[in-house]
Write a protein that holds these residues in place. Structure first.
Motif, PDB file in Angstrom:
ATOM      1  N   PRO A   9     -29.503  52.512 -22.120  1.00 22.11           N
ATOM      2  CA  PRO A   9     -29.049  51.560 -21.098  1.00 22.11           C
ATOM      3  C   PRO A   9     -29.416  50.126 -21.478  1.00 22.11           C
ATOM      4  O   PRO A   9     -30.363  49.881 -22.223  1.00 22.11           O
ATOM      5  N   SER A  10     -28.637  49.191 -20.946  1.00 18.50           N
ATOM      6  CA  SER A  10     -28.838  47.781 -21.241  1.00 18.50           C
ATOM      7  C   SER A  10     -29.031  47.002 -19.946  1.00 18.50           C
ATOM      8  O   SER A  10     -28.564  47.413 -18.873  1.00 18.50           O
ATOM      9  N   GLU A  11     -29.739  45.857 -20.045  1.00 25.30           N
ATOM     10  CA  GLU A  11     -29.933  45.004 -18.880  1.00 25.30           C
ATOM     11  C   GLU A  11     -28.685  44.204 -18.552  1.00 25.30           C
ATOM     12  O   GLU A  11     -28.552  43.674 -17.447  1.00 25.30           O
ATOM     13  N   ILE A  12     -27.748  44.087 -19.508  1.00 25.82           N
ATOM     14  CA  ILE A  12     -26.497  43.362 -19.280  1.00 25.82           C
ATOM     15  C   ILE A  12     -25.524  44.315 -18.599  1.00 25.82           C
ATOM     16  O   ILE A  12     -25.185  45.362 -19.160  1.00 25.82           O
ATOM     17  N   PRO A  13     -25.054  44.015 -17.388  1.00 22.15           N
ATOM     18  CA  PRO A  13     -24.227  44.969 -16.630  1.00 22.15           C
ATOM     19  C   PRO A  13     -22.985  45.432 -17.381  1.00 22.15           C
ATOM     20  O   PRO A  13     -22.656  46.625 -17.371  1.00 22.15           O
ATOM     21  N   GLU A  14     -22.267  44.501 -18.027  1.00 24.10           N
ATOM     22  CA  GLU A  14     -21.038  44.883 -18.707  1.00 24.10           C
ATOM     23  C   GLU A  14     -21.307  45.829 -19.875  1.00 24.10           C
ATOM     24  O   GLU A  14     -20.599  46.816 -20.068  1.00 24.10           O
ATOM     25  N   ILE A  15     -22.354  45.517 -20.651  1.00 29.86           N
ATOM     26  CA  ILE A  15     -22.701  46.391 -21.776  1.00 29.86           C
ATOM     27  C   ILE A  15     -23.241  47.723 -21.281  1.00 29.86           C
ATOM     28  O   ILE A  15     -22.960  48.782 -21.866  1.00 29.86           O
ATOM     29  N   ASN A  16     -23.983  47.698 -20.184  1.00 25.23           N
ATOM     30  CA  ASN A  16     -24.493  48.940 -19.611  1.00 25.23           C
ATOM     31  C   ASN A  16     -23.344  49.817 -19.113  1.00 25.23           C
ATOM     32  O   ASN A  16     -23.379  51.049 -19.260  1.00 25.23           O
ATOM     33  N   GLN A  17     -22.313  49.193 -18.550  1.00 26.92           N
ATOM     34  CA  GLN A  17     -21.136  49.946 -18.122  1.00 26.92           C
ATOM     35  C   GLN A  17     -20.425  50.562 -19.317  1.00 26.92           C
ATOM     36  O   GLN A  17     -19.967  51.710 -19.265  1.00 26.92           O
ATOM     37  N   LEU A  18     -20.322  49.795 -20.402  1.00 27.58           N
ATOM     38  CA  LEU A  18     -19.721  50.323 -21.628  1.00 27.58           C
ATOM     39  C   LEU A  18     -20.523  51.503 -22.161  1.00 27.58           C
ATOM     40  O   LEU A  18     -19.962  52.521 -22.589  1.00 27.58           O
ATOM     41  N   ALA A  19     -21.865  51.366 -22.150  1.00 23.51           N
ATOM     42  CA  ALA A  19     -22.725  52.451 -22.627  1.00 23.51           C
ATOM     43  C   ALA A  19     -22.562  53.705 -21.765  1.00 23.51           C
ATOM     44  O   ALA A  19     -22.508  54.822 -22.285  1.00 23.51           O
TER      45      ALA A  19
ATOM     46  N   ARG B 281     -29.507  36.854 -29.446  1.00 21.47           N
ATOM     47  CA  ARG B 281     -30.120  38.101 -29.901  1.00 21.47           C
ATOM     48  C   ARG B 281     -30.101  39.164 -28.810  1.00 21.47           C
ATOM     49  O   ARG B 281     -29.851  40.343 -29.076  1.00 21.47           O
ATOM     50  N   ARG B 282     -30.357  38.741 -27.552  1.00 19.83           N
ATOM     51  CA  ARG B 282     -30.363  39.693 -26.454  1.00 19.83           C
ATOM     52  C   ARG B 282     -28.985  40.306 -26.243  1.00 19.83           C
ATOM     53  O   ARG B 282     -28.866  41.482 -25.873  1.00 19.83           O
ATOM     54  N   ILE B 283     -27.942  39.523 -26.454  1.00 22.01           N
ATOM     55  CA  ILE B 283     -26.581  40.028 -26.273  1.00 22.01           C
ATOM     56  C   ILE B 283     -26.148  40.888 -27.455  1.00 22.01           C
ATOM     57  O   ILE B 283     -25.527  41.939 -27.287  1.00 22.01           O
TER      58      ILE B 283
END
Length: 373
Positions: free
Chosen positions: A120-130, A93-95
């Motif tokens: 923003p997201s706590e997941i670095p890769e998703i945060n980079q995408l955002a 769910r978090r991902i």
């Protein structure tokens, strides 16, 4: 054949985590089931070797150990599977949650809501995408804003000559005015103005899209500067400004397109002459040194006048398309308000930068540099 529907990402993550847990627990239970009884028997033999009598209780001990081990293993598998399943569901769910948000935002963005942004997201890769998406969104929003401005400005620019043409033609058709050479000259003037506006727009669109041909070569600009100053000086009236050239006898070669440099200088000199009724207009050329060992790095060319000048609040908009310090000045000069925008892009395409300094009532100083060969 119809392609089978794939599982959602959340289900895949959950099942993959659950499968890893089952394999791990199964491997643990299988290995311990085979090895633990043997190790327990070896331990009993060691006790018997130390003098402990276990002959009558040995079978019961082994059976009790296996029963206890089986029960504890079952409970361990149940508790472990429950904990691992819950943790897998939570992680999935978090991902998936930020990905769902990205899907919602992109859907709104595609529908035309360009103000939407991905949180923003706590997941670095998703945060980079955002972050990348948000940068793209800002750029697209700016492009859309400029497009709307361009359409609005273009509508305004076309309305004036078209209104003049329509008025003259309607009056000529109704017989309210008689055809004369002055009327035909006015119609020709407005037609040329429309033609010049369309040509400038085409030139600007090509320049901003990077399609404008630029032929970079090793160029000596002194002959061009002398020819332009002489040509414009011949057009000035006796009571007008004095046009001069402040240029060293020897100039280093620059990397530039001489035709495009001429286009920029013609525009700058034309503007200076238009808004300088008296005083002086000077074309100044100098080289810039960066350090003692680096040598000459660039050649600067400035067109300085003693004209009406530009207000400080307007300087940031000078190179914007259709911008004018005097909103109605094109009605008197025929300018399209695109020349400086084209000049800015032409200088940038040749590796330079154009700047402006100005003061109301004192004059303006437009300067740009080109890299040396």
């Amino acid at each position: 054949m119809r392609k089978p529907k794939s599982l959602p990402l959340a289900s895949r993550l959950f099942l993959s985590h659950l499968l890893v847990m089952i394999v791990g627990v199964g491997s643990f239970a299988f290995i311990t089931k085979l090895s633990s009884p043997r190790l327990f028997v070896l331990h009993l033999q060691q006790l018997e070797g130390q003098g402990v009598t276990l002959r009558f209780a040995r079978t019961y001990l082994i059976q009790g150990f296996e029963t206890a081990w089986n029960r504890s293993s079952i409970w361990a598998v149940i508790v472990g599977a429950t904990a691992a399943g819950g943790l897998s569901y939570w992680v999935s769910r978090r991902i998936v949650q930020p990905l769902t948000q990205i899907e919602e935002v992109t859907g709104k963005f595609a529908a035309g809501n360009l103000q939407e942004r991905i949180p923003p997201s706590e997941i670095p890769e998703i945060n980079q995408l955002a972050t990348s998406f948000n940068r793209m969104a800002v750029s697209l929003e700016d492009v859309e804003y400029r497009r709307r401005e361009l359409v609005s400005d273009l509508t305004h620019e076309l309305r004036t000559p078209l209104t003049v043409l329509r008025g003259y033609l309607e009056e000529l058709a109704d017989g309210r005015i008689q055809a004369s050479s002055e009327i035909y000259l006015s119609l020709t003037k407005e037609t040329k103005r429309l033609q010049r506006l369309i040509g400038d727009l085409q030139e600007l669109s090509k320049a901003e899209a990077g399609y404008l041909p630029i032929k970079i070569g090793h160029v000596n600009l002194r002959p061009l500067l002398m020819a332009l100053v002489q040509s414009f000086a011949d057009q000035l009236l006796d009571d007008g400004p004095v046009l001069g050239l402040d240029c060293p006898e020897e100039l280093p070669l620059v990397l530039a397109d001489i035709d495009r440099v001429e286009q920029v200088l013609v525009n700058l000199l034309g503007n200076a002459i238009t808004y300088t009724k008296s005083g002086a207009i000077t074309v100044r050329v100098w080289t810039e040194y960066i350090g003692m060992k680096a040598g000459v790095s660039r050649l600067w060319i400035a067109v300085k006048d003693t004209g009406i000048g530009i207000a400080p609040s307007d300087l940031a908009h000078v190179f914007e398309r259709f911008w004018r310090a005097e909103k109605s000045r094109n009605q008197h000069t025929g300018g399209t308000g695109i020349g400086l925008a084209i000049s800015k892009r032409l200088v940038e395409l040749q590796g330079g930068i154009i700047e402006v300094e100005s003061e109301v009532g004192v004059g303006s100083n437009f300067r740009f540099y080109l890299p040396l060969a």
